[in-house]
Design an enzyme around this catalytic site. Structure first.
Site, PDB file in Angstrom:
ATOM      1  N   SER A  22      36.460  22.877 -21.454  1.00 54.85           N
ATOM      2  CA  SER A  22      35.348  22.553 -22.214  1.00 54.85           C
ATOM      3  C   SER A  22      34.149  23.608 -21.367  1.00 54.85           C
ATOM      4  O   SER A  22      34.080  23.983 -20.439  1.00 54.85           O
ATOM      5  CB  SER A  22      33.880  21.244 -21.626  1.00 54.85           C
ATOM      6  OG  SER A  22      33.231  21.092 -22.877  1.00 54.85           O
ATOM      7  N   ALA A  57      27.288  28.734 -22.025  1.00 56.23           N
ATOM      8  CA  ALA A  57      26.610  28.391 -23.261  1.00 56.23           C
ATOM      9  C   ALA A  57      26.119  30.043 -22.568  1.00 56.23           C
ATOM     10  O   ALA A  57      25.766  30.689 -21.793  1.00 56.23           O
ATOM     11  CB  ALA A  57      25.278  27.665 -23.148  1.00 56.23           C
ATOM     12  N   TYR A 180      19.673  22.052 -27.986  1.00 54.90           N
ATOM     13  CA  TYR A 180      19.304  23.402 -28.040  1.00 54.90           C
ATOM     14  C   TYR A 180      19.037  24.545 -29.492  1.00 54.90           C
ATOM     15  O   TYR A 180      18.747  23.594 -30.310  1.00 54.90           O
ATOM     16  CB  TYR A 180      20.468  24.364 -27.524  1.00 54.90           C
ATOM     17  CG  TYR A 180      20.768  23.975 -25.864  1.00 54.90           C
ATOM     18  CD1 TYR A 180      19.555  23.542 -24.830  1.00 54.90           C
ATOM     19  CD2 TYR A 180      21.180  23.646 -25.494  1.00 54.90           C
ATOM     20  CE1 TYR A 180      20.039  23.438 -23.696  1.00 54.90           C
ATOM     21  CE2 TYR A 180      22.077  23.678 -24.797  1.00 54.90           C
ATOM     22  CZ  TYR A 180      21.757  23.105 -23.127  1.00 54.90           C
ATOM     23  OH  TYR A 180      21.922  23.029 -21.380  1.00 54.90           O
TER      24      TYR A 180
END
Length: 355
Positions: A22, A57, A180
């Site tokens: 992840s 990210a 976000y």
């Protein structure tokens, strides 16, 4: 019936198994550049048997980063910094994905462990943006994006995707979760706009749909496109699983290949009961009702647990986070525990017990 260590093919990319790493923020970039920490961190996963590594990210623009220590892919120089990590992973048959992101109103923070939250301009910070001037808990009020600024960000995501493909990433993921910017647009809790990017479901999801369309149009036909969403805000008045199923159907029509299903992040005190596999039912619902492949994530820690998720068809792959931090070679040990013989990197082969 599929198994955890069966391959999975999406478009032209075949993943050797369904154990995926992840995306996890490391807060270790310098001026948006990934460096030595990331090479070692990601390299440990690449030698650990996973089928894919999703890079953390990564801001499509400098102001899209979560913190002053987060990476960006704002130009070709920033993109090139990823190339050695991608090439290393490919030598071991591991696919590499990148999570393209914009933090919106949750941007411009310091690193974890610093003595204050928001970075000042002298510390490298900037004013955060959002669909509406609604501050996240404990954060300053963000700048409300103009219509023209929204459209520019759609182009920024597409441009970032092009750069990512150029340096060798196998998968592009749009980060539309965890409170976000894109999540801020589609959740009614953060979006009170009255123009084409607000109001009803169609308006609030327009930003994401336009980004997905723009990215799909500029990446190769054989490159899979993922979208990570928060399937629920965990509060009655927020985004919910019914919305998520409908969104997934529309993203599938656009050309999105997989929904990476997470939850939460838009409400600081949401009543989330984080128990093992607590987000798996959301992945199952989206897969079954929208007819699109999904991944499950969230407190998936044991090989038998991961195997059950795949065998029962609740998701097509599993993303592991903290379990991978504790043991970057989780996939190797899981295969041994499940009695499945897989290839090990030659320098590690002496460590296997399953002959």
């Amino acid at each position: 019936m599929n198994s955890l260590f069966d391959p999975l093919t999406l478009r032209s990319v075949t993943f050797k198994n369904r154990v995926w790493v992840s995306p996890m923020c490391q807060y270790s970039a310098e001026n948006g550049f990934v460096g030595e920490w990331h090479r070692i961190h990601l390299g440990s996963f690449a030698t650990g048997g996973a089928g894919m590594i999703m890079v953390e990210a990564t801001g499509v623009v400098p102001e899209g980063r979560i913190s002053i220590g987060c990476p960006s892919i704002e130009d070709r120089e920033h993109a090139k910094a990823f190339r050695p990590m991608i090439e290393f992973a490919h030598r071991y048959g591991v696919k590499m994905g990148i999570q393209l992101a914009h933090a919106g109103r949750k941007a411009s923070t310091m690193r974890p462990g610093d003595d204050h939250l928001i970075a000042s301009s002298s510390e490298g910070g900037w004013r955060a943006v959002s669909p509406s001037p609604i501050a996240y808990h404990g954060y300053p009020e963000p700048h409300e994006l103009t219509n023209a600024e929204v459209k520019q960000l759609v182009q920024d995501f597409a441009d970032a995707a092009v750069r990512a493909v150029e340096v060798g990433f196998d998968v592009i993921e749009i980060h539309a979760a965890h409170g976000y910017l894109i999540h801020q647009f589609y959740s009614p809790l953060a979006n009170t706009r009255t123009d084409e990017y607000g109001g009803d479901f169609e308006g609030r999801t327009r930003f994401l749909r336009e980004i997905a369309s723009a990215v799909r149009a500029v990446i190769p036909q054989g490159t899979p496109l993922f979208v990570r969403i928060s399937a629920t805000d965990w509060v009655d008045e927020g985004w919910n699983i019914i919305d998520s199923v409908e969104l997934a159907k529309e993203l599938k029509e656009i050309g999105v290949d997989l929904i990476d299903v997470s939850t939460g992040g838009n409400v600081h005190n949401a009543p989330i009961k984080a128990t093992p596999g607590f987000q798996v039912p959301f992945a199952a619902a989206i897969k079954n009702e929208a007819g699109i492949p999904t991944t499950a994530v969230g407190l998936i820690t044991e090989p038998e647990q991961a195997q059950y998720i795949i065998e029962t068809g609740e998701a097509d792959a599993v993303f592991l986070a903290r379990a991978m931090l504790r043991n970057p070679r989780w996939a190797l040990s899981a295969s041994e525990k499940l009695g499945v013989k897989i290839d090990w990197p030659a320098p590690l082969d002496r460590g296997r017990t399953l002959q």
